[in-house]
Enzyme design. Structure first.
Site, PDB file in Angstrom:
ATOM      1  N   ARG A 292      35.188  37.126  44.026  1.00 18.50           N
ATOM      2  CA  ARG A 292      35.739  35.824  43.618  1.00 18.50           C
ATOM      3  C   ARG A 292      35.671  34.774  44.729  1.00 18.50           C
ATOM      4  NH1 ARG A 292      40.816  37.615  41.250  1.00 18.50           N
ATOM      5  NH2 ARG A 292      39.720  39.591  41.414  1.00 18.50           N
ATOM      6  N   ARG A 327      41.123  36.395  31.803  1.00 21.22           N
ATOM      7  CA  ARG A 327      42.050  36.646  32.917  1.00 21.22           C
ATOM      8  C   ARG A 327      43.496  36.273  32.632  1.00 21.22           C
ATOM      9  NH1 ARG A 327      41.906  34.712  37.307  1.00 21.22           N
ATOM     10  NH2 ARG A 327      42.454  36.528  38.522  1.00 21.22           N
ATOM     11  N   TYR A 331      45.837  39.492  33.167  1.00 23.18           N
ATOM     12  CA  TYR A 331      46.634  39.514  34.400  1.00 23.18           C
ATOM     13  C   TYR A 331      47.722  38.451  34.436  1.00 23.18           C
ATOM     14  CZ  TYR A 331      41.980  41.280  35.767  1.00 23.18           C
ATOM     15  OH  TYR A 331      40.775  41.908  35.818  1.00 23.18           O
ATOM     16  N   CYS A 356      42.450  34.727  17.129  1.00 25.23           N
ATOM     17  CA  CYS A 356      43.551  35.151  16.269  1.00 25.23           C
ATOM     18  C   CYS A 356      44.523  36.062  17.006  1.00 25.23           C
ATOM     19  CB  CYS A 356      42.991  35.841  15.037  1.00 25.23           C
ATOM     20  SG  CYS A 356      41.864  34.780  14.133  1.00 25.23           S
TER      21      CYS A 356
HETATM   22  C1  LIG Z   1      36.086  44.158  42.551  1.00 28.59           C
HETATM   23  C2  LIG Z   1      35.541  44.668  43.831  1.00 28.59           C
HETATM   24  C3  LIG Z   1      35.173  43.790  44.839  1.00 28.59           C
HETATM   25  C4  LIG Z   1      35.363  42.292  44.748  1.00 28.59           C
HETATM   26  O1  LIG Z   1      36.676  41.911  44.539  1.00 28.59           O
HETATM   27  P1  LIG Z   1      37.060  40.360  44.684  1.00 28.59           P
HETATM   28  O2  LIG Z   1      38.524  40.327  44.499  1.00 28.59           O
HETATM   29  O3  LIG Z   1      36.375  39.637  43.588  1.00 28.59           O
HETATM   30  O4  LIG Z   1      36.633  39.926  46.021  1.00 28.59           O
HETATM   31  C5  LIG Z   1      34.589  44.309  45.976  1.00 28.59           C
HETATM   32  N1  LIG Z   1      34.407  45.646  46.133  1.00 28.59           N
HETATM   33  C6  LIG Z   1      34.765  46.522  45.176  1.00 28.59           C
HETATM   34  C7  LIG Z   1      34.510  47.963  45.407  1.00 28.59           C
HETATM   35  C8  LIG Z   1      35.347  46.069  44.008  1.00 28.59           C
HETATM   36  O5  LIG Z   1      35.715  46.945  43.066  1.00 28.59           O
END
Ligand SMILES: *Cc1c(COP(=O)(O)O)cnc(C)c1O
Length: 427
Positions: A292, A327, A331, A356
């Site tokens: 992200r 999301r 979450y 819906c």
């Molecule tokens: C999801 C994930 C990431 C990235 O997570 P972010 O919060 O998007 O930075 C990196 N490494 C692994 C192993 C993950 O499962």
């Protein structure tokens, strides 16, 4: 909002309000984008993605870490154009399935820059990883080690061995949502510290595997840096290794009301420092896996208002929702929203989707300027895990992805059609 003023950093870099009072992303007027490409649509500022990739790499160099690599967690935005851009910028790619491996290879990542993850890798996925000679496979469990040993049965030449890392859950909890916290001891991911010793011994015994080091991903949307230092402390108990991969997880700002997360520079500096102070200094290789932090704020979603009604709340319903951004429902993730040509609003509204489900609410506390049917609504910070989790609920065709750069817009993923909805029907 004054014309030409720069916007909050929740928006993509370079976003501004133009002379017509409309939001501009990547130099493109968002109302014109909505007219040209329709809504809902994901709009990505190409230069923002590039700038963040470069910021991560520059931060590694500034921290004095020569052997430093930034591995894009492709699940955050698994689309060829995004992956190809990051491949071009020199990043590596993290994949967690055969499908993501296929996307990464197709987007031009050299196999040596691909890191293969997964807590339930199938035999077919492991075969594909081995056949393409990916840079690293991250081992998650004993069954997988068994499966790999079987597949590698004949490959005993050391020069031919598959490089691997052992994924450790260092029992460090980041302060984040339970569903995206991964570092606790009772996790579905990786080996506990105690099991890791056995896993390391098993890997060392096998000639087909080349043990390179350790991996830990303690969770996502982390807004403080101490958990990374604690994870490093735990990993160091397992000894010194040529490679450490400290995962992703740097948090981002989803709304202007949230405090800014640590900067990319500070985060990288802390990661490098944490590794170095535990014996993993400059002569070692250090990997990080941001998802992200590379893409969330580069993207916005455009919607069109379909209806506005007032009961207890003012409900503003748009032409998308949980089919393009799960999301908030998964979450409770917060988003802000704006009318694209009247960005500053004061009317509290509930921004609802078209699906819906009562839970199909994109933003519970949006402050909008007198929204009316036909208005274009923009939700910033949707460049990660929106496209990735998009679905066809209620027969919604998934939105296109539009790259905007210096006033030029190009569709890099087209909108799904109704025909696409039946394309897999057989007979
Ligand atoms: C999801 C994930 C990431 C990235 O997570 P972010 O919060 O998007 O930075 C990196 N490494 C692994 C192993 C993950 O499962």
């Amino acid at each position: 909002m004054v014309t030409g003023t720069s916007l909050s950093d929740v928006f993509p870099l370079g976003s501004r309000v133009n002379e017509l009072g409309r939001l501009e992303v990547g130099g493109c007027d968002t109302l014109e984008l909505a007219r040209e490409f329709g809504t809902p649509a994901y709009v990505v500022a190409e230069e923002d993605l590039r700038a963040r990739a470069r910021a991560f790499l520059a931060a590694g160099a500034a921290a004095g870490q020569a052997d430093f690599h930034v591995v894009f967690a492709s699940k955050a935005f698994p689309c060829t154009a995004v992956l190809a851009l990051f491949a071009q910028e020199g990043l590596w790619c993290d994949v967690a399935s055969g499908g993501e491996l296929h996307l990464a290879l197709g987007a031009g990542f050299p196999p040596a820059r691909i890191v293969v993850h997964g807590n339930a890798k199938s035999e077919a996925e492991l075969r594909a990883a081995l056949a393409h000679r990916v840079g690293l496979i991250v081992l998650d469990n004993f069954d997988e080690i068994d499966r790999l040993e079987r597949l590698l049965g004949e490959r005993v030449d050391a020069a031919d061995a598959q490089p691997v890392l052992v994924r450790v859950t260092p029992d460090v909890e980041g302060e984040t949502h339970e569903k995206i916290s991964t570092g606790q001891a009772d996790s579905k991911f990786g080996f506990s510290l105690a099991q890791a010793r056995e896993a390391l011994a098993r890997v060392r015994e096998h000639g087909g595997l080349s043990l390179r080091g350790l991996h830990a991903h303690i969770g996502s949307q982390l807004l403080t840096l101490e958990p990374f230092a604690r994870a490093a402390e735990e990993l160091a108990k397992l000894g010194e290794f040529p490679v450490w991969d400290l995962g992703g997880g740097l948090g981002v700002r989803y709304t202007s009301a949230q405090a800014p997360p640590p900067s990319i520079e500070r985060y990288v500096q802390q990661i490098v420092h944490a590794a170095r102070s535990h014996g993993q200094g400059g002569e070692h290789r250090l990997l990080i896996e941001p998802g992200r932090a590379l893409s969330a704020n580069a993207g916005v979603t455009l919607y069109t208002v379909q209806s506005v009604k007032q009961n207890v709340s003012r409900w503003v319903a748009v032409d998308g929702g949980m089919s393009d951004n799960l999301r908030p429902m998964l979450y409770g993730a917060p988003y802000e929203a704006h009318v694209a040509d009247r960005l500053e609003g004061t009317t509290p509204c509930v921004l609802a989707g078209k699906h819906c489900e009562s839970g199909d609410v994109i933003a519970r506390e949006a402050l909008l300027d007198d929204p009316r049917p036909g208005d274009v609504i923009v939700t910033p910070a949707t460049g990660a895990y929106g496209y990735a989790m998009a679905n066809n609920y209620n027969g919604a065709p998934r939105p296109p992805v539009i790259f905007a750069r210096e006033g030029d817009a190009r569709e890099v993923v087209r909108r799904e059609s109704f025909e696409d909805l039946t394309a897999r029907d057989v007979g």
